[in-house]
Design a protein around this motif. Structure first.
Motif, PDB file in Angstrom:
ATOM      1  N   LEU A 121       3.034  -0.595  40.437  1.00 49.74           N
ATOM      2  CA  LEU A 121       3.455   0.060  39.202  1.00 49.74           C
ATOM      3  C   LEU A 121       3.013  -0.743  37.979  1.00 49.74           C
ATOM      4  CD1 LEU A 121       5.150   2.200  37.640  1.00 49.74           C
ATOM      5  CD2 LEU A 121       7.118   0.662  37.936  1.00 49.74           C
ATOM      6  N   VAL A 122       3.109  -2.065  38.048  1.00 48.65           N
ATOM      7  CA  VAL A 122       2.736  -2.901  36.905  1.00 48.65           C
ATOM      8  C   VAL A 122       1.260  -2.699  36.545  1.00 48.65           C
ATOM      9  CG1 VAL A 122       2.649  -5.252  35.969  1.00 48.65           C
ATOM     10  CG2 VAL A 122       4.477  -4.617  37.554  1.00 48.65           C
ATOM     11  N   THR A 123       0.413  -2.491  37.565  1.00 51.24           N
ATOM     12  CA  THR A 123      -1.017  -2.338  37.286  1.00 51.24           C
ATOM     13  C   THR A 123      -1.313  -1.113  36.429  1.00 51.24           C
ATOM     14  OG1 THR A 123      -1.491  -1.066  39.311  1.00 51.24           O
ATOM     15  CG2 THR A 123      -1.599  -3.476  39.460  1.00 51.24           C
ATOM     16  N   ASP A 124      -0.389  -0.134  36.399  1.00 49.34           N
ATOM     17  CA  ASP A 124      -0.580   1.032  35.528  1.00 49.34           C
ATOM     18  C   ASP A 124      -0.586   0.652  34.054  1.00 49.34           C
ATOM     19  OD1 ASP A 124      -0.633   2.585  37.768  1.00 49.34           O
ATOM     20  OD2 ASP A 124       1.105   3.823  37.270  1.00 49.34           O
ATOM     21  N   LEU A 125      -0.007  -0.515  33.722  1.00 51.18           N
ATOM     22  CA  LEU A 125       0.059  -0.942  32.325  1.00 51.18           C
ATOM     23  C   LEU A 125      -0.877  -2.108  32.032  1.00 51.18           C
ATOM     24  CD1 LEU A 125       3.875  -0.602  31.533  1.00 51.18           C
ATOM     25  CD2 LEU A 125       1.999   0.842  30.743  1.00 51.18           C
ATOM     26  N   LEU A 126      -1.829  -2.352  32.933  1.00 52.98           N
ATOM     27  CA  LEU A 126      -2.817  -3.412  32.710  1.00 52.98           C
ATOM     28  C   LEU A 126      -4.142  -2.796  32.274  1.00 52.98           C
ATOM     29  CD1 LEU A 126      -2.137  -5.791  35.734  1.00 52.98           C
ATOM     30  CD2 LEU A 126      -1.251  -5.932  33.403  1.00 52.98           C
ATOM     31  N   PRO A 127      -4.892  -3.481  31.427  1.00 55.95           N
ATOM     32  CA  PRO A 127      -6.163  -2.949  30.904  1.00 55.95           C
ATOM     33  C   PRO A 127      -7.301  -3.158  31.889  1.00 55.95           C
ATOM     34  CG  PRO A 127      -5.722  -5.075  29.914  1.00 55.95           C
ATOM     35  CD  PRO A 127      -4.540  -4.769  30.804  1.00 55.95           C
ATOM     36  N   LEU A 128      -7.361  -2.318  32.927  1.00 55.73           N
ATOM     37  CA  LEU A 128      -8.346  -2.496  33.976  1.00 55.73           C
ATOM     38  C   LEU A 128      -9.613  -1.677  33.753  1.00 55.73           C
ATOM     39  CD1 LEU A 128      -5.910  -2.365  37.046  1.00 55.73           C
ATOM     40  CD2 LEU A 128      -6.718  -4.357  35.781  1.00 55.73           C
ATOM     41  N   ASP A 129      -9.706  -0.970  32.618  1.00 62.88           N
ATOM     42  CA  ASP A 129     -10.855  -0.095  32.380  1.00 62.88           C
ATOM     43  C   ASP A 129     -11.761  -0.625  31.271  1.00 62.88           C
ATOM     44  OD1 ASP A 129      -9.131   0.244  30.303  1.00 62.88           O
ATOM     45  OD2 ASP A 129      -8.927   2.424  30.488  1.00 62.88           O
ATOM     46  N   GLY A 130     -11.730  -1.928  31.045  1.00 63.20           N
ATOM     47  CA  GLY A 130     -12.560  -2.507  29.998  1.00 63.20           C
ATOM     48  C   GLY A 130     -11.842  -2.728  28.693  1.00 63.20           C
ATOM     49  N   ASN A 131     -10.694  -2.075  28.502  1.00 64.71           N
ATOM     50  CA  ASN A 131      -9.891  -2.296  27.304  1.00 64.71           C
ATOM     51  C   ASN A 131      -9.127  -3.609  27.480  1.00 64.71           C
ATOM     52  OD1 ASN A 131      -7.479  -2.035  25.470  1.00 64.71           O
ATOM     53  ND2 ASN A 131      -8.521  -0.128  24.968  1.00 64.71           N
ATOM     54  N   HIS A 132      -8.907  -4.328  26.390  1.00 62.81           N
ATOM     55  CA  HIS A 132      -8.279  -5.648  26.497  1.00 62.81           C
ATOM     56  C   HIS A 132      -6.800  -5.651  26.111  1.00 62.81           C
ATOM     57  CE1 HIS A 132     -12.125  -7.463  27.318  1.00 62.81           C
ATOM     58  NE2 HIS A 132     -12.634  -6.889  26.251  1.00 62.81           N
ATOM     59  N   TYR A 133      -6.239  -4.492  25.786  1.00 60.11           N
ATOM     60  CA  TYR A 133      -4.862  -4.461  25.281  1.00 60.11           C
ATOM     61  C   TYR A 133      -3.851  -4.418  26.428  1.00 60.11           C
ATOM     62  CZ  TYR A 133      -0.614  -2.968  22.929  1.00 60.11           C
ATOM     63  OH  TYR A 133       0.670  -2.892  22.465  1.00 60.11           O
ATOM     64  N   THR A 134      -2.903  -5.338  26.397  1.00 55.85           N
ATOM     65  CA  THR A 134      -1.771  -5.331  27.324  1.00 55.85           C
ATOM     66  C   THR A 134      -0.493  -5.151  26.513  1.00 55.85           C
ATOM     67  OG1 THR A 134      -2.901  -6.835  28.848  1.00 55.85           O
ATOM     68  CG2 THR A 134      -0.519  -6.649  29.072  1.00 55.85           C
ATOM     69  N   PRO A 135       0.372  -4.200  26.857  1.00 53.61           N
ATOM     70  CA  PRO A 135       1.597  -3.976  26.072  1.00 53.61           C
ATOM     71  C   PRO A 135       2.469  -5.233  25.988  1.00 53.61           C
ATOM     72  CG  PRO A 135       1.234  -2.165  27.621  1.00 53.61           C
ATOM     73  CD  PRO A 135       0.233  -3.239  27.965  1.00 53.61           C
ATOM     74  N   ASP A 136       2.971  -5.517  24.791  1.00 56.71           N
ATOM     75  CA  ASP A 136       3.872  -6.654  24.593  1.00 56.71           C
ATOM     76  C   ASP A 136       5.092  -6.561  25.508  1.00 56.71           C
ATOM     77  OD1 ASP A 136       2.074  -7.065  22.575  1.00 56.71           O
ATOM     78  OD2 ASP A 136       3.521  -6.939  20.929  1.00 56.71           O
ATOM     79  N   LEU A 137       5.434  -5.352  25.908  1.00 54.10           N
ATOM     80  CA  LEU A 137       6.574  -5.109  26.776  1.00 54.10           C
ATOM     81  C   LEU A 137       6.555  -6.009  28.008  1.00 54.10           C
ATOM     82  CD1 LEU A 137       8.921  -3.240  27.860  1.00 54.10           C
ATOM     83  CD2 LEU A 137       7.115  -1.771  28.803  1.00 54.10           C
ATOM     84  N   HIS A 163      -3.924   2.288  21.673  1.00 52.48           N
ATOM     85  CA  HIS A 163      -5.007   1.327  21.913  1.00 52.48           C
ATOM     86  C   HIS A 163      -5.977   1.827  22.984  1.00 52.48           C
ATOM     87  CE1 HIS A 163      -3.866  -2.134  19.417  1.00 52.48           C
ATOM     88  NE2 HIS A 163      -2.605  -1.855  19.698  1.00 52.48           N
ATOM     89  N   TRP A 164      -5.438   2.419  24.038  1.00 53.29           N
ATOM     90  CA  TRP A 164      -6.272   2.856  25.157  1.00 53.29           C
ATOM     91  C   TRP A 164      -6.948   4.205  24.908  1.00 53.29           C
ATOM     92  CZ3 TRP A 164      -1.964   1.813  29.309  1.00 53.29           C
ATOM     93  CH2 TRP A 164      -1.826   0.423  29.495  1.00 53.29           C
ATOM     94  N   ARG A 165      -6.396   4.958  23.954  1.00 53.51           N
ATOM     95  CA  ARG A 165      -6.885   6.320  23.667  1.00 53.51           C
ATOM     96  C   ARG A 165      -6.800   7.218  24.898  1.00 53.51           C
ATOM     97  NH1 ARG A 165     -12.205   5.007  19.814  1.00 53.51           N
ATOM     98  NH2 ARG A 165     -11.050   3.787  18.266  1.00 53.51           N
ATOM     99  N   ARG A 166      -5.720   7.059  25.615  1.00 54.68           N
ATOM    100  CA  ARG A 166      -5.429   7.896  26.782  1.00 54.68           C
ATOM    101  C   ARG A 166      -3.938   7.798  27.062  1.00 54.68           C
ATOM    102  NH1 ARG A 166      -4.309   4.473  30.911  1.00 54.68           N
ATOM    103  NH2 ARG A 166      -5.390   2.443  30.996  1.00 54.68           N
ATOM    104  N   PRO A 167      -3.371   8.782  27.765  1.00 57.22           N
ATOM    105  CA  PRO A 167      -1.937   8.701  28.079  1.00 57.22           C
ATOM    106  C   PRO A 167      -1.661   7.699  29.192  1.00 57.22           C
ATOM    107  CG  PRO A 167      -2.894  10.688  29.021  1.00 57.22           C
ATOM    108  CD  PRO A 167      -3.973  10.063  28.173  1.00 57.22           C
ATOM    109  N   VAL A 168      -0.441   7.178  29.223  1.00 57.45           N
ATOM    110  CA  VAL A 168      -0.028   6.340  30.349  1.00 57.45           C
ATOM    111  C   VAL A 168       0.103   7.222  31.583  1.00 57.45           C
ATOM    112  CG1 VAL A 168       1.135   4.646  28.878  1.00 57.45           C
ATOM    113  CG2 VAL A 168       2.424   6.603  29.785  1.00 57.45           C
ATOM    114  N   SER A 169       0.192   6.610  32.739  1.00 55.84           N
ATOM    115  CA  SER A 169       0.239   7.381  33.982  1.00 55.84           C
ATOM    116  C   SER A 169       1.513   8.214  34.067  1.00 55.84           C
ATOM    117  CB  SER A 169       0.161   6.439  35.182  1.00 55.84           C
ATOM    118  OG  SER A 169       1.356   5.689  35.306  1.00 55.84           O
ATOM    119  N   PRO A 170       1.482   9.325  34.812  1.00 57.89           N
ATOM    120  CA  PRO A 170       2.685  10.164  34.952  1.00 57.89           C
ATOM    121  C   PRO A 170       3.889   9.411  35.491  1.00 57.89           C
ATOM    122  CG  PRO A 170       0.742  11.349  35.721  1.00 57.89           C
ATOM    123  CD  PRO A 170       0.302   9.929  35.452  1.00 57.89           C
ATOM    124  N   ARG A 171       3.674   8.483  36.447  1.00 56.94           N
ATOM    125  CA  ARG A 171       4.841   7.784  36.992  1.00 56.94           C
ATOM    126  C   ARG A 171       5.443   6.828  35.973  1.00 56.94           C
ATOM    127  NH1 ARG A 171       2.504   3.731  41.707  1.00 56.94           N
ATOM    128  NH2 ARG A 171       0.745   2.861  40.548  1.00 56.94           N
TER     129      ARG A 171
END
Length: 323
Positions: free
Chosen positions: A58-74, A113-121
């Motif tokens: 689940l945590v990997t859904d909020l990691l920038p694995l697509d070339g974007n460097h932004y990680t939520p401060d959360l 930052h990602w210009r896409r929605p977060v995952s449904p879960r």
């Protein structure tokens, strides 16, 4: 330019602290993205095996694995003041107790930052108020499975850096300390300035800024400031990667011990202030040796904004390989 506008309360509460949760997030990102650390290499089987746990996935859904460097401060709450031995559990608790309103705000920042929605879960768990607790459980599980066994080395490197910076703070002050974190970072007298090709101004008056040495994100310098109550500057811990490719005694016989150590550390561009901190030398001493190395065509210099960065030359690479 990023400007973190400060008042007296902010300056009075600038502090140094290690962040175990940031180390876990960084190592998890490398494992999930198939990356390698420039010093520690492959995250290894333990990290990859931990990815199979549902709460870690689940945590990997909020990691920038697509070339974007932004990680939520959360994911990376500021380390609290206090003992480093209690830091991880305190950070996991703070993450788990993040309010639903702040979670929603952080997901909004991520989508922007990602210009896409977060995952449904992720969206579903956020709407039911369970996301923060699940993320904390995932990072705790990953730390225990992938990092706990080798944590002593990571913590020792971070603690050594904290001791070095604390001495610098005591003898030279906040402005000098900030200038050693990264060549792009400086103190203007009213703001922490980070030289970037875009303009952002954040008012952090009344809030603390935490300066965090990072071992596993070395050699990156990162700014966390979307949540103004969780501002942190993550800088590369100074002693990571201070390793020569061959026996340094061999090269020392050619150029001298101090210059050999500096050359071995100049595979990446570094400022005089950074080299002085990493090698426990006076800045004037470093400048003297760099001058000699430049005259011998072993070091090159380039300007980056207000700073001069040094790096070993192709001729030095040959000398290192032959040493």
């Amino acid at each position: 330019m990023i400007l973190l506008r400060c008042d007296a309360t902010t300056v009075a509460n600038i502090r140094l602290s290690h962040s175990p949760i940031m180390e876990a997030v960084t190592w998890l990102g490398l494992a999930a993205g198939g990356g390698r650390h420039p010093v520690f290499g492959d995250p290894g089987a333990l990290a990859r095996d931990a990815l199979g746990a549902a709460e870690v996935e689940l945590v990997t859904d909020l990691l920038p694995l697509d070339g974007n460097h932004y990680t939520p401060d959360l994911l990376t709450p500021q380390p609290r003041p206090g003992s480093s031995g209690e830091a991880l559990e305190a950070q996991l608790t703070d993450l788990a107790e993040t309010s639903a309103e702040l979670v929603a705000q952080q997901l909004g920042f991520a989508e922007k930052h990602w210009r896409r929605p977060v995952s449904p879960r992720v969206r579903r768990l956020a709407e039911t108020g369970r996301l923060a607790g699940r993320l904390a459980a995932g990072l705790g599980t990953f730390w225990r499975r992938a990092l706990a066994e080798g944590w002593g080395e990571i913590e020792a490197l971070a603690d050594a850096d904290l001791a070095d910076r604390a001495r610098l703070l005591a003898t030279r002050g906040v402005g000098e300390l900030l200038a050693t974190l990264d060549p792009r970072c400086s103190w203007t007298g009213a703001a922490v300035a980070i030289d970037k090709p875009f303009q952002v101004e954040v008012n952090v008056s009344g809030q603390p800024i935490v300066l965090v040495p990072s071992v596993l994100s070395w050699p990156k310098f990162m700014i966390q400031c979307d949540d103004q109550q969780q501002v942190a500057l993550y800088y590369p811990a100074a002693r990571v990667g201070v390793r020569a490719r061959r026996d340094p005694a061999e090269l020392a016989r050619v150029v001298g011990a101090t210059r050999a150590a500096l050359l071995a550390d100049l595979g990446a561009p570094r400022s005089t202030a950074e080299l002085a901190l990493r090698h426990k030398l006076a800045a004037g001493t470093v400048s003297y040796h760099l001058g000699a190395l430049r005259r011998a065509n072993l070091v090159t210099a380039s300007r980056d904004g207000r700073f001069v960065l040094y790096q070993r030359s192709a001729q030095a690479e040959v000398l290192l390989a032959a040493s």
